[in-house]
Design a protein around this motif. Structure first.
Motif, short mmCIF file in Angstrom:
data_model
loop_
_atom_site.label_atom_id
_atom_site.label_comp_id
_atom_site.label_asym_id
_atom_site.label_seq_id
_atom_site.Cartn_x
_atom_site.Cartn_y
_atom_site.Cartn_z
N GLU A 1 0.86 -1.18 0.00
CA GLU A 1 0.00 0.00 0.00
C GLU A 1 0.90 1.23 0.00
O GLU A 1 1.82 1.33 0.80
N GLU A 2 0.66 2.14 -0.86
CA GLU A 2 1.51 3.31 -0.94
C GLU A 2 0.87 4.52 -0.26
O GLU A 2 1.53 5.30 0.39
N LYS A 3 -0.46 4.63 -0.44
CA LYS A 3 -1.11 5.83 0.07
C LYS A 3 -1.34 5.73 1.57
O LYS A 3 -1.73 4.67 2.08
N VAL A 4 -1.12 6.86 2.27
CA VAL A 4 -1.26 6.90 3.72
C VAL A 4 -2.66 6.46 4.14
O VAL A 4 -2.83 5.63 5.04
N GLU A 5 -3.69 7.00 3.42
CA GLU A 5 -5.07 6.67 3.84
C GLU A 5 -5.37 5.19 3.65
O GLU A 5 -6.10 4.59 4.44
N ASP A 6 -4.76 4.57 2.63
CA ASP A 6 -4.98 3.14 2.43
C ASP A 6 -4.32 2.35 3.56
O ASP A 6 -4.86 1.35 4.03
N ILE A 7 -3.14 2.79 3.96
CA ILE A 7 -2.45 2.10 5.06
C ILE A 7 -3.32 2.16 6.32
O ILE A 7 -3.54 1.15 6.98
N VAL A 8 -3.85 3.34 6.62
CA VAL A 8 -4.67 3.51 7.82
C VAL A 8 -5.88 2.58 7.77
O VAL A 8 -6.21 1.91 8.75
N VAL A 9 -6.53 2.51 6.61
CA VAL A 9 -7.72 1.65 6.48
C VAL A 9 -7.33 0.19 6.71
O VAL A 9 -8.01 -0.55 7.43
N THR A 10 -6.22 -0.23 6.13
CA THR A 10 -5.78 -1.62 6.28
C THR A 10 -5.42 -1.92 7.75
O THR A 10 -5.77 -2.96 8.29
N VAL A 11 -4.72 -0.96 8.38
CA VAL A 11 -4.34 -1.13 9.79
C VAL A 11 -5.60 -1.28 10.65
O VAL A 11 -5.69 -2.17 11.51
N ARG A 12 -6.59 -0.44 10.39
CA ARG A 12 -7.84 -0.52 11.18
C ARG A 12 -8.52 -1.88 10.96
O ARG A 12 -9.04 -2.48 11.91
N GLY A 13 -8.48 -2.36 9.72
CA GLY A 13 -9.09 -3.67 9.42
C GLY A 13 -8.38 -4.78 10.19
O GLY A 13 -9.03 -5.68 10.75
N ILE A 14 -7.06 -4.71 10.23
CA ILE A 14 -6.29 -5.75 10.94
C ILE A 14 -6.54 -5.67 12.45
O ILE A 14 -6.68 -6.69 13.13
N LEU A 15 -6.65 -4.44 12.97
CA LEU A 15 -6.93 -4.29 14.40
C LEU A 15 -8.32 -4.85 14.74
O LEU A 15 -8.51 -5.48 15.78
N GLU A 16 -9.28 -4.64 13.83
CA GLU A 16 -10.62 -5.20 14.06
C GLU A 16 -10.57 -6.72 14.09
O GLU A 16 -11.23 -7.36 14.90
N ALA A 17 -9.75 -7.28 13.20
CA ALA A 17 -9.70 -8.75 13.08
C ALA A 17 -8.87 -9.39 14.19
O ALA A 17 -9.20 -10.47 14.67
N TYR A 18 -7.77 -8.72 14.60
CA TYR A 18 -6.82 -9.40 15.50
C TYR A 18 -6.54 -8.67 16.83
O TYR A 18 -5.87 -9.21 17.69
N GLY A 19 -7.06 -7.46 16.99
CA GLY A 19 -6.74 -6.68 18.19
C GLY A 19 -7.52 -7.07 19.43
O GLY A 19 -7.23 -6.62 20.53
N ARG A 20 -8.51 -7.94 19.23
CA ARG A 20 -9.38 -8.39 20.35
C ARG A 20 -9.91 -7.21 21.15
O ARG A 20 -9.81 -7.16 22.38
N LEU A 21 -10.45 -6.24 20.43
CA LEU A 21 -10.97 -5.03 21.08
C LEU A 21 -12.49 -4.99 21.00
O LEU A 21 -13.11 -3.94 20.96
N GLY A 22 -13.11 -6.16 20.96
CA GLY A 22 -14.57 -6.23 20.91
C GLY A 22 -15.06 -6.49 19.50
O GLY A 22 -14.30 -6.38 18.53
#
Lengths: 91, 385
Positions: free
Chosen positions: A6-27
């Protein structure tokens, strides 16, 4: 899921949020934190953060070097996204 | 009172009070009231509190040395002292934002208050970083009800430090650190404390009901308190307690070997070779404890604490706990083989039954299996070896 660059900053942020939703165990459901909220303060355990790191390494096809394996780097959506950008720049 | 004066007082108390009472404390499964009272009079409750707050300002290493000395005579007594210091350090390092908390910490030293730990909770996880109970705010402050599986010497302490979810809607890992001060809580004992070892710690389960004021909730989340203070302090001080039991076992084995050697001068008794191996193991254990305690102290006293939150440090602190809890059992067991039947008998100077039963608790206090699982997970991303 195949590794992507991912090159674009906003795409990175979206992907990071998706991974946190899947693996961060935050509800269940969407991630209810801002980009600068402390993920550990809202309950991300060190165990969960390791899963997040592994998922990020797989998704972005990179390795976090030893000096980045610290709590501050994985503390917020922004800090994680910045670290990934830094690694891309270094490539 | 200076740290070295307290150290001398602790040596004297261990010799004259803790040692003589240890067998009875163990047999009766009772709180070592005479030792804790003597330690309170010597200023031990304020040992970890800075001088400017009325304490003695001992370093972690000095506190560990005291736990080791007490642990030689009675591991239960040393563990009670260790647990108290861990709670005090949590408040000193993370809780001094309010005037009320500063006044409270001063009172721990001046009134010799003993603080218990209520970190365990009935529930599916058994992980102290996950809570079921939660803070319910009201006009005066808050209420909480926690079902604890074990409350360290709960009935004998004045106050209890514990964690709970920050609110009803918070997820299980979103925890606050709370101080239950005498007069603001009720602890109803559940079950008994009839254990194999560490019988004097008197830590049955309990239902803890707190109705407190806002200052009793620390600003720092439990995740920070645990990572920066509670876990490293616990692993260092617990290890010092087990080191005490292991040192006592080696001392008893050495006496037996020397006695045998005196009866046959000119010949090295075969058990002396076993003692040589044991002496090496004790040295390894001492080195593990000292290396970790020195590393923690060095980082904690610097301006940058970020290394305390690194994966490498977490692995090393976990390895310390796993290694010392396991090596302590090996040392006591091997010392028993050297001593022979005298170690197996419950009466007599060479008895090692209590030490063996006490150190068996080490691998269960935060189970080594769980710590290995955490380490295994961290090693998936950790790069340096």
């Amino acid at each position: 899921m195949a590794p992507v660059k991912e090159e674009k900053v906003e795409d990175i942020v979206v992907t990071v949020r998706g991974i946190l939703e899947a693996y961060g165990r935050l509800g269940d459901g969407p991630l209810e934190v801002s980009d600068d909220d402390d993920l550990y303060d809202v309950g991300m355990t060190s165990h969960a953060s390791v899963d997040v790191m592994l998922a990020l390494e797989g998704r972005f096809d990179l390795e976090f070097p030893e000096e980045m394996l610290r709590r501050e780097v994985f503390q917020t959506v922004s800090s994680i996204s910045n670290a990934i950008q830094e690694l891309f720049k270094g490539e | 009172m200076t740290p070295s004066e307290l150290l001398s007082a602790v040596e004297e108390i261990a010799k004259t009070i803790t040692g003589p009472a240890a067998a009875d404390v163990d047999i009766q499964g009772r709180f070592p009231v005479e030792s804790i009272d003597a330690l309170k009079r010597a200023g031990m409750m304020g040992a970890a509190i800075p001088v400017e707050l009325g304490g003695i300002g001992c370093s972690l290493s000095e506190l560990g040395q005291m736990c080791m000395i007490l642990g030689r005579k009675c591991t239960s007594t040393s563990m009670i002292v260790a647990m108290h210091h861990i709670q005090v350090a949590s408040l000193v390092n993370h809780g001094l934002e309010s005037d009320e908390m500063v006044a409270y910490v001063r009172s721990v030293a001046s009134e010799c208050r003993l603080i218990s730990s209520g970190t365990s909770e009935m529930g599916p996880s058994g992980d102290m970083r996950q809570s079921v109970c939660f803070v319910s705010p009201n006009e005066k402050g808050f209420t909480i009800e926690k079902q604890c599986t074990a409350v360290s010497y709960g009935q004998m302490a004045q106050d209890i430090l514990f964690q709970a979810r920050k609110g009803e809607d918070s997820n299980s890992g979103d925890q606050a650190t709370i101080l239950a001060v005498e007069g603001t809580y009720d602890l109803k004992q559940v079950g008994t404390w009839d254990t194999l070892g560490m019988r004097g710690t008197s830590s049955p389960g309990g239902v803890l009901k707190v109705a407190g004021a806002p200052w009793q909730i620390l600003d720092a989340p439990f995740s920070t308190v645990a990572a920066i203070t509670q876990v490293p302090w616990a692993h260092s001080l617990w290890s010092h307690c087990w080191l005490g039991a292991a040192t006592e076992a080696v001392d008893k084995a050495s006496k037996v070997v020397r006695r045998k050697a005196r009866s046959q001068p000119g010949q090295v008794p075969p058990v002396a070779y076993e003692l040589s191996k044991l002496s090496g193991k004790l040295q390894v254990m001492r080195s593990l404890v000292k290396t970790f305690t020195d590393e923690y102290t060095s980082i904690a006293s610097s301006s940058d604490h970020s290394n305390l939150k690194s994966l490498g440090f977490a692995l090393r602190e976990n390895n310390l706990k796993i290694n010392t809890s396991e090596i302590a059992v090996e040392i006591v067991t091997e010392a028993m083989r050297i001593v022979g039947i005298g170690a197996y008998k419950n009466d007599g100077e060479a008895s090692l039954g209590r030490q063996l039963r006490d150190v068996c608790s080490g691998s269960l206090m935060i189970s080594n299996q769980r710590i290995h699982e955490t380490n295994a997970s961290m090693l998936l991303v950790h790069k340096s070896v």
